[in-house]
Every structure is written in C-alpha cells, then in structure tokens.
Design an enzyme around this catalytic site. Structure first.
Site, PDB file in Angstrom:
ATOM      1  N   HIS A 355      -2.669  -0.256  -8.537  1.00 34.48           N
ATOM      2  CA  HIS A 355      -2.174  -0.267  -7.154  1.00 34.48           C
ATOM      3  C   HIS A 355      -1.387   0.965  -6.777  1.00 34.48           C
ATOM      4  O   HIS A 355      -0.766   0.991  -5.718  1.00 34.48           O
ATOM      5  CB  HIS A 355      -1.283  -1.484  -6.908  1.00 34.48           C
ATOM      6  CG  HIS A 355      -2.005  -2.783  -7.025  1.00 34.48           C
ATOM      7  ND1 HIS A 355      -2.521  -3.443  -5.922  1.00 34.48           N
ATOM      8  CD2 HIS A 355      -2.309  -3.535  -8.086  1.00 34.48           C
ATOM      9  CE1 HIS A 355      -3.103  -4.557  -6.326  1.00 34.48           C
ATOM     10  NE2 HIS A 355      -2.986  -4.639  -7.640  1.00 34.48           N
ATOM     11  N   LYS A 543       7.484  -2.544   6.599  1.00 37.23           N
ATOM     12  CA  LYS A 543       6.994  -2.352   5.230  1.00 37.23           C
ATOM     13  C   LYS A 543       8.196  -2.003   4.371  1.00 37.23           C
ATOM     14  O   LYS A 543       9.287  -1.770   4.893  1.00 37.23           O
ATOM     15  CB  LYS A 543       5.957  -1.224   5.191  1.00 37.23           C
ATOM     16  CG  LYS A 543       6.435   0.064   5.900  1.00 37.23           C
ATOM     17  CD  LYS A 543       5.390   1.162   5.864  1.00 37.23           C
ATOM     18  CE  LYS A 543       4.294   1.036   6.898  1.00 37.23           C
ATOM     19  NZ  LYS A 543       2.984   0.681   6.400  1.00 37.23           N
ATOM     20  N   ARG A 544       8.007  -1.977   3.046  1.00 34.84           N
ATOM     21  CA  ARG A 544       9.118  -1.584   2.193  1.00 34.84           C
ATOM     22  C   ARG A 544       9.633  -0.188   2.577  1.00 34.84           C
ATOM     23  O   ARG A 544       8.876   0.635   3.075  1.00 34.84           O
ATOM     24  CB  ARG A 544       8.662  -1.590   0.721  1.00 34.84           C
ATOM     25  CG  ARG A 544       8.561  -2.971   0.130  1.00 34.84           C
ATOM     26  CD  ARG A 544       9.887  -3.699   0.152  1.00 34.84           C
ATOM     27  NE  ARG A 544      10.795  -3.175  -0.838  1.00 34.84           N
ATOM     28  CZ  ARG A 544      11.070  -3.760  -2.006  1.00 34.84           C
ATOM     29  NH1 ARG A 544      10.510  -4.903  -2.327  1.00 34.84           N
ATOM     30  NH2 ARG A 544      11.931  -3.210  -2.828  1.00 34.84           N
ATOM     31  N   LYS A 549       6.595   6.479   2.546  1.00 35.78           N
ATOM     32  CA  LYS A 549       6.085   5.776   3.735  1.00 35.78           C
ATOM     33  C   LYS A 549       6.597   6.419   5.024  1.00 35.78           C
ATOM     34  O   LYS A 549       6.142   6.118   6.117  1.00 35.78           O
ATOM     35  CB  LYS A 549       6.458   4.297   3.685  1.00 35.78           C
ATOM     36  CG  LYS A 549       5.769   3.532   2.539  1.00 35.78           C
ATOM     37  CD  LYS A 549       6.187   2.067   2.513  1.00 35.78           C
ATOM     38  CE  LYS A 549       5.707   1.320   1.284  1.00 35.78           C
ATOM     39  NZ  LYS A 549       4.292   0.889   1.378  1.00 35.78           N
ATOM     40  N   THR A 652      -1.835  -2.865   3.465  1.00 35.95           N
ATOM     41  CA  THR A 652      -2.512  -4.064   3.955  1.00 35.95           C
ATOM     42  C   THR A 652      -1.924  -4.480   5.297  1.00 35.95           C
ATOM     43  O   THR A 652      -2.584  -5.142   6.092  1.00 35.95           O
ATOM     44  CB  THR A 652      -2.387  -5.222   2.946  1.00 35.95           C
ATOM     45  OG1 THR A 652      -1.053  -5.263   2.440  1.00 35.95           O
ATOM     46  CG2 THR A 652      -3.355  -5.055   1.800  1.00 35.95           C
TER      47      THR A 652
HETATM   48  C1  26Q Z   1       7.345  -1.759 -12.058  1.00 32.72           C
HETATM   49  C2  26Q Z   1       8.201  -1.548 -13.105  1.00 32.72           C
HETATM   50  C3  26Q Z   1       9.510  -1.972 -13.052  1.00 32.72           C
HETATM   51  C4  26Q Z   1       9.955  -2.620 -11.923  1.00 32.72           C
HETATM   52  C5  26Q Z   1       9.101  -2.838 -10.859  1.00 32.72           C
HETATM   53  C6  26Q Z   1       7.803  -2.407 -10.935  1.00 32.72           C
HETATM   54  C7  26Q Z   1       6.905  -2.632  -9.788  1.00 32.72           C
HETATM   55  C8  26Q Z   1       6.969  -3.787  -9.046  1.00 32.72           C
HETATM   56  C9  26Q Z   1       6.172  -3.956  -7.942  1.00 32.72           C
HETATM   57  C10 26Q Z   1       6.002  -1.663  -9.423  1.00 32.72           C
HETATM   58  C11 26Q Z   1       5.187  -1.841  -8.311  1.00 32.72           C
HETATM   59  C12 26Q Z   1       5.264  -2.986  -7.561  1.00 32.72           C
HETATM   60  C13 26Q Z   1       4.465  -3.193  -6.359  1.00 32.72           C
HETATM   61  C14 26Q Z   1       3.634  -2.309  -5.887  1.00 32.72           C
HETATM   62  C15 26Q Z   1       2.920  -2.515  -4.641  1.00 32.72           C
HETATM   63  O1  26Q Z   1       3.192  -3.430  -3.877  1.00 32.72           O
HETATM   64  N1  26Q Z   1       1.919  -1.668  -4.359  1.00 32.72           N
HETATM   65  C16 26Q Z   1       1.152  -1.787  -3.146  1.00 32.72           C
HETATM   66  O2  26Q Z   1       0.035  -2.591  -3.434  1.00 32.72           O
HETATM   67  C17 26Q Z   1      -0.697  -2.878  -2.255  1.00 32.72           C
HETATM   68  C18 26Q Z   1      -1.805  -3.830  -2.624  1.00 32.72           C
HETATM   69  O3  26Q Z   1      -2.785  -3.174  -3.356  1.00 32.72           O
HETATM   70  C19 26Q Z   1      -1.210  -1.598  -1.617  1.00 32.72           C
HETATM   71  O4  26Q Z   1      -1.816  -1.937  -0.389  1.00 32.72           O
HETATM   72  C20 26Q Z   1      -0.078  -0.616  -1.373  1.00 32.72           C
HETATM   73  O5  26Q Z   1      -0.593   0.608  -0.909  1.00 32.72           O
HETATM   74  C21 26Q Z   1       0.708  -0.414  -2.647  1.00 32.72           C
HETATM   75  O6  26Q Z   1       1.829   0.406  -2.401  1.00 32.72           O
END
Ligand code: 26Q
Length: 804
Positions: A355, A543-544, A549, A652
């Site tokens: 992702h 969004k976050r 972003k 999304t």
């Molecule tokens: C990893 C290690 C330690 C702590 C947290 C994390 C962690 C947690 C959540 C890393 C990433 C996430 C979430 C990522 C995320 O939401 N990515 C998004 O995924 C969507 C679905 O595929 C995409 O549409 C977005 O572009 C993408 O940013």
C-alpha cells in the site's frame, strides 16, 4: 429478506421488553438502538449459521483477509440496508414515534483503523459478502480504536476512543474457539525417526479469544465472518502460578501486560521505529488466525498437503507478513511436512498487497528483538532467506550488490516486505501508477526475479455504504432515472451518462446536493455551533494529515485568495467554504502544526467580517471518521486530491467523492489518473507536476524551493505569514512548517506546484459559474464511478489471485 412493518414493530417492542423491561416511552435512544440491533442480529442469525454450514459442507475454498486494521464505522444502518429492510424499518419505527436516524447516531464507530488501508479492508468485506464470495476478515479486537480527536485552541488533542464502553452488540465471544500463542523461550533440536525436530521450550503462553461479527451481504443469504482476536491470560496462569506464590500485584501486572497486546491500535499510518508491542500484536493475531484455520481444516479431514486448494490468505500490507513464517512453522513442526512441500503450500496460500512506496514505511524489525520474541519463527525466516539467497546467487553469480539489495535479512534487520514477496504467489499494488512504480522502481529487482508475481488491483469502495447509505436522495434519483440494476452491477451507473445534458436531471442532481448541504449546515450549527453558507461551493479535503498529501498547498491557495480579497474586496469570486478534516499521528509534529495552521488561518479569515463579505470560510471538522465521512462527502462540490505525484499509492476518498458527484481537483497521482481516464479530461481539473517531472527533480536534485520563495511575491507573503505574527500567533508557532519549506527544501514540492494549483482553483471558480456545465460534470463523475466499486476490485482478486 422480507419482513413486514407490523412484525418489525412487534419484534422491536418485544426486544425492548426482554432486554430492558422498558417500553418505548421509557427507553433511552441507546436502549432503543441496542434493541433494534439485537433484532437485526436475530434476523440474520439463521443465514449466518447456514452460510457457515454451507462452507463446511461444500468445502469451498475460503479467503482470509489478514489485516491489522478494519475501519468498519457503524453497522446498524449498513446491516439494515444490506438486509433490504431499511425503508420498512424506518416506517415501522416512525409509526412508533421513533426516528431511525437518531438511533443510528447513537452507535459508536468501530474505528479499528488509521485510514485508507483499514477502510479498504472494510469495503472488501462488504463486497465479498455481497458477491457471495467466502471471504472473512482476521484481525485484532482493539480495546481502544484510533484516538478521538478534539481541537482545543486550534491544536489536536488526542482522547482515548473507548468504543466498547456501552458494549458491542454485533460481536459474539467464542471462548470455545480460543487458541494459545507462544512467545519467547528457546528452541532445542532433537533427532526423532531420523529427522530433525525443533522443540520450542520455556515459552510464555497467552490466550487468543475470538470475537466474531457477522458480515451481512447485500440482497443475498451470505453472511461471512469478521474474526477479531482478544489477548487474555490463560486462567490457570493467573490463578495459580503467580497468585499462589502470594504475589498478587505481580499476577495482576502479568495479566495487564498480556492484555496490553490487544489494548490499542497504533495511531500511526506510515512509520514508527520497531516497537516490541507492535510486533507482538502482529504475531498474536496472525498465529491465532492461522491456528484456527488449520484446526478447522483438520476437523474436516482435509489432507494438509492440499491446504492450498481450500484456503487463500491475503496479507494487507507487511503488517501480517509474519504469516509466511508462521504457516511454515505449523506445517513443518506440527504437521511434520517437509520443507519443500511446506514452502510450496505456503506460497500458494499467501498473497501480499503493498500500500505504499515511501521506503521509510516498509517495515523492518531488528534481529535481536525479533529473535528474542519469536525464536522459532526467526529460524524459519533465516532458512527461507538462506534458500532464497542461493537462488539469487544462481541467477546472478558474483553479484553481491544484488544479493544485499534483495536479501530478506540484511544489516541487522528483517525486511518484512521481502519476506512477504518471497513467501507469496502474488504481489499487488493498489493503482496502476503505484504498481508501475513498484515493478519498475521500488521492487524492480523482485519483479525481474519473479516474472509473474506482480500485478495491479486498483482499489475500490463499496457503493452500498458510500452511495446507497450515505446519499439516499441521489440513490433515489438514480433509480428513478436508470432503474435499480446498477445496485447489483455498479458498472451500469454508466447509463446515467446519457442524462448528462438533460436539464431536468441536472436540476434534480443539483437539488440533491443542495439538500445535502443544507442538512449538513444544520448539523454543523447543532454540533459545532458554526454557521455555514449552504450556497457556497463546498470544497473538501478530508484524509489523514501528511506532508505528502499537501494540505499546505490547499491552505496556501486560501491565504492567497484572502490576501487578494483584502486588496480588492469586490473581487468577483463564487463564495467558497473550504473544509478540512483528518487526524495527525500523535508523534508527527509537522502534521500537528499543519492542523494548528489550518485552524489559525480559519480563525483569521472567519473573523474578518468586513473584507470578506461572506466569500470565504474555512472549517476544520474535528474527529474525521467513517461516520463523519458519510455526512460530508455527499455535500462536496470539489474533491481535493492534491498529493505530490508518485506519493499516494491510490487514495480511496477520491472515489467516494466522485461517486457522490463532486468534481475532483487533482494531481496525476494514484487512482486520480484512472479517475481522469474514466471521466475524461473535461470532467476533472488536473494540475501540477506529473510522475516523470517529480522523479526527475528528485533524481537530479535540481529543485530549490528558495527560488520560488524569492521569485513569487504571493509565496513570499504567504510564507512570511508563518513567522511574522500577522496571523495573530507567536512567530515560533509554525517554525517547523517554515523550515520544512525553505530550509529543508520542501520535500513535497508545495511551492513548485503552487502556481499551477492556484490556476486550477481559479478554473474551478469559472467552471462553477456555468451551472449546466458543472452539473454535466457531476453527472459524468457519478456515472463513471461504477468501475471504482470494490465489487469490481474484489472480482479481480477472486479471479486472478485467490482462484475462487
Ligand atoms: C507501520 C509500522 C508501524 C506503525 C504503523 C504502521 C502503519 C500503519 C498503517 C503503516 C501504514 C498504515 C496505513 C497505510 C495506509 O492507509 N495506506 C493507504 O492505503 C490505501 C489503501 O490501499 C491507499 O489508497 C492510500 O493511498 C495509502 O496511503
């Protein structure tokens, strides 16, 4: 299902009596919500049982979606909708003097996710159930979901999300299906029947107890399962081990430390240095999930070496990638299968979705930590790596760089993405551009090594929640105009494009948006105590909070407009309300400063009555969540998708806005590109650098943000306002933002894309003036949004990856 109004009324009153000994007059909305939800659960319970039985009897291949996050939101409204009884239920309650909406509002969001990745998992569950695909979720039952965001004096303040406080009516605890998870200890080897056995000793054992939630499909009998695991102490440990030694507080401490594993969702959506607790969480739910799956199949007398015919496991980002090694452990140590056969089964079962391309987000674990917590799993990863490295050496003799670049274990760390790639038969990105970058840049070596593993699956969203549920008025118009077949087959939304220039339909679509906007304004007045002009353009970025972003780019344009209006109060612009919403990771200081900055700009502009003449307003919506998204997205005229090209894997939210008839202002990033292809250049506003331009700038290091600061007086003024107290805050308040832009050379090219963005926004203003043209654009967006239904996406996963 079919049920009449009369029965619902009767059942509901019965439920209220049985559960609370209350009548309608006496019961609180919370009790009414629980009574109704209990009823919904009962209505679907037969189908849940039958679905499970059917899956067992037919031995149909099952998909398990392993994810650290499921951002579900509320369930009552969704379940009523999917059961097809929402309207009749609304009527029945109305006749009892109850407003269904009010009951829905009582439910707390299941916010067990950070953002896109977690919400995608939830949309996928809805699609799998609705398409009758046997697909289940496996994750963690966090006691606290993503923190609740309060805005105090413009700052984000995090408050624990105690979502289970009133109880969770949808889940069922299955203590009889608990499994044990082993951490730490040591591994001893032993020769038994001429083969080497690995014996894990002196481990600490904890209990994983599943809580099951039904996933009710739309207009079908299928009810799948979301299984979330809770970490608990094995009773005998608590009662006897410590306790009997007379150390009560130690016993409680021990219990707390175990329960902490499922206590809280990590509120970061990109990176964080390797935290032991997070690794525990990952192994905890992965091991629990796999053990319970294997137990089921053994009970069904399925030969273990045929496991890959019966199950598929999708790994949602690297977070559950330890699944590769855990399945190997079960197959080898417990089922006594040979390495080669185990590896074949494992890779056939596993598939991995990536992702993100931000390299700092690719998870790595320090060996010392990993080895200590999961000694046997570490040995297995070492062995996988050893064999993999042999293959690399065979293919690329004497290429040490290749070996180092691809090795799963390198420089004291385990690269979890590489483990996931080596241990899976499929690796997918989440939008065309993103997959392209994975194949040709970030994971180029692996793409060359494994010719056919890599593939694209562009994300999608469930049109049931994001259109039918969130926007019933638009749904009604669609059904009146093109029938209701599009609900089963969202590609048929295309039929709506025929009406793009139909004045009558244009009017209706406009009226719906206006109605949605008015009701949001009422909500905002009631809940936030603010006045919003429903006839202004609703321009929304939710969004976050992340530098990439580029919420900053949005604010810079707003400030630019503001300064222009100050100079020329009669400047002719369509009144606009800029909405922001989103949470910042608690440790991400820059993102938190950006929140404060947005709120500072908001209060400056919103309080400047004389110069603005109601033309400009800035609103930061606190605590952006699934349920807030459902409210604001149907009101949006403009959808802000303005990330630096190449940085947003897919997005999304962009799809949700489009489906609700907003016009997108976007960079050529993530799925925006595919949205543009779908709606055509006329129906989207594109600006900024494209992928090549960004990659070039990054490669040859030629960007100098200061040049833009010095050469563009607009930028100079705006950036100065970060440190000159003209926004009525201290000069050091935004110093990190200031330095990220000028001293750290503006990593995400905000200044570079500024001019192009301002022009694009100007273009939006112009387009909006032609009412008919604008509505035509909205209609085209709605009618082309069907391809972004997660039903489409899931069908592709099912066919290409899962083979179900
Ligand atoms: C990893 C290690 C330690 C702590 C947290 C994390 C962690 C947690 C959540 C890393 C990433 C996430 C979430 C990522 C995320 O939401 N990515 C998004 O995924 C969507 C679905 O595929 C995409 O549409 C977005 O572009 C993408 O940013």
């Amino acid at each position: 299902m079919y049920i009449d109004k009369k029965s619902i009324k009767r059942d509901f009153i019965n439920e209220l009596t049985t559960m609370y000994s209350e009548d309608i007059k006496g019961a609180s909305n919370l009790h009414k919500y629980f009574a109704l939800s209990e009823l919904v659960k009962k209505y679907s319970s037969q189908n849940w049982m039958r679905t499970n039985r059917k899956y067992k009897n037919t031995k149909k291949k099952q998909v398990y979606y392993f994810s650290m996050e499921f951002l579900i939101g509320r369930l009552l409204g969704n379940n009523l909708l999917n059961l097809g009884i929402k309207d009749v239920c609304k009527q029945a309650l109305k006749e009892l003097g109850i407003n269904l909406n009010e009951l829905e509002e009582v439910e707390s969001d299941a916010g067990l996710g950070n953002g896109g990745l977690g919400r995608l998992a939830a949309c996928f569950l809805d699609s799998m159930a609705s398409l009758g695909i046997p697909g289940h979720g496996c994750g963690i039952r966090y006691y606290y979901g993503l923190f609740e965001q309060k805005i105090i004096n413009g700052y984000q303040v995090e408050v624990p999300d105690h979502w289970l406080r009133d109880g969770n009516i949808w889940e069922t605890r299955k203590e009889n299906k608990a499994v044990k998870i082993r951490f730490s200890g040591n591994v001893r080897t032993e020769i038994k029947n001429n083969s080497l056995k690995f014996i894990h000793e002196n481990y600490e054992e904890i209990l994983a107890v599943p809580y099951d939630t039904p996933v009710i499909g739309y207009n079908t009998d299928t009810v799948n399962t979301l299984r979330l695991w809770n970490a608990e102490v094995i009773d005998s440990d608590f009662d006897f081990d410590f306790f009997s030694k007379g150390d009560y507080s130690k016993a409680v401490e021990h219990k707390n430390s175990i329960e902490s594993i499922s206590q809280v969702l990590y509120p970061d959506d990109s990176k964080e240095e390797g935290k032991l607790l997070r690794l525990k969480q990952q192994y905890f739910f992965v091991s629990a999930g796999l053990q319970s799956i294997i137990r089921t199949y053994k009970k069904m007398n399925i030969p273990i070496n045929e496991l890959d015919k019966y199950i598929a496991v999708q790994i949602n980002d690297t977070h559950p990638s330890v699944a590769v090694a855990e399945l190997m452990r079960i197959l080898i140590d417990e089922e006594e299968i040979s390495w080669d056969e185990a590896f074949k089964i494992t890779t056939n079962v596993m598939s991995y979705t990536n992702h993100t391309i931000l390299s700092e987000a690719l998870e790595k674990w320090p060996i010392y930590m990993f080895k200590k917590l999961l000694p046997r799993i570490y040995m297995i990863i070492e062995e996988i790596n050893k064999r993999f490295c042999e293959e690399i050496k065979n293919k690329y003799p004497n290429d040490n760089k290749k070996l180092n670049d691809m090795s799963i274990i390198f420089n004291g760390e385990i690269r979890m993405a590489y483990l996931a790639i080596v241990g899976s038969h499929s690796v997918n990105g989440v939008a065309k551009l993103h997959t392209d970058l994975l194949k040709n840049k970030e994971l180029k070596n692996f793409n060359e090594f494994y010719e056919r593993k890599f593939n694209n699956k562009t994300n999608g969203i469930t049109h049931r929640r994001w259109l039918l549920k969130a926007n019933p008025s638009l749904t009604k118009i669609l059904c009146e105009t093109i029938g209701d077949q599009w609900i089963k087959n969202p590609l048929e939304l295309e039929k709506f494009s025929k009406y793009a220039d139909d004045l009558n339909i244009q009017n209706k679509v406009r009226e719906v948006k206006e109605k949605n906007k008015i009701s949001f304004c009422n909500y905002a007045r009631r809940v936030y105590g603010i006045e919003i002009n429903p006839y202004s353009i609703f321009d929304v970025q939710v969004k976050r909070l992340h530098a990439y972003k580029r919420q900053m780019l949005n604010v810079f344009n707003i400030l630019n407009l503001y300064y222009k209006l100050k100079e020329n109060p009669s400047l002719d612009i369509i009144p606009r309300t800029f909405f922001f919403g989103g949470k910042a990771a608690p440790g991400y200081y820059l993102a938190k400063q950006i929140i404060k900055f947005i709120n500072t700009v908001a209060s400056k502009i919103n309080n400047d009555k004389d110069a603005i003449h109601g033309k400009l307003k800035v609103v930061f919506l606190p605590n952006y969540s699934v349920s807030l998204a459902e409210k604001i997205i149907p009101c949006a005229d403009v959808s802000e998708q303005i990330s630096t090209a190449t940085k947003e894997a897919s997005g999304t939210g962009n799809m949700k806005f489009m489906m609700n008839g907003a016009v997108t202002i976007a960079t050529l990033d993530g799925a925006n590109i595919e949205i543009k292809e779908a709606v055509g250049d006329k129906n989207i506003v594109i600006f900024g650098m494209n992928k090549e331009e960004v990659l070039n700038l990054e490669k040859n290091n030629s960007y100098k943000s200061n040049d833009y600061y010095y050469s563009d007086p607009r930028l100079k003024r705006i950036i100065n306002s970060l440190i000159d107290t003209s926004l009525n805050v201290s000069s050091s308040e935004f110093k990190d933002i200031y330095s990220s832009l000028l001293e750290k050379n503006d990593e995400y090219f905000v200044l570079k894309d500024f001019d192009s963005y301002v022009n694009a926004q100007d273009n939006i203003d112009k387009l909006y003036r032609d009412k008919n043209k604008w509505q035509e654009m909205c209609i085209m967006n709605i009618s082309k949004s069907g391809i972004f239904s997660s039903d489409n996406t899931i069908k592709k996963y099912a066919k290409d990856i899962w083979n179900v």
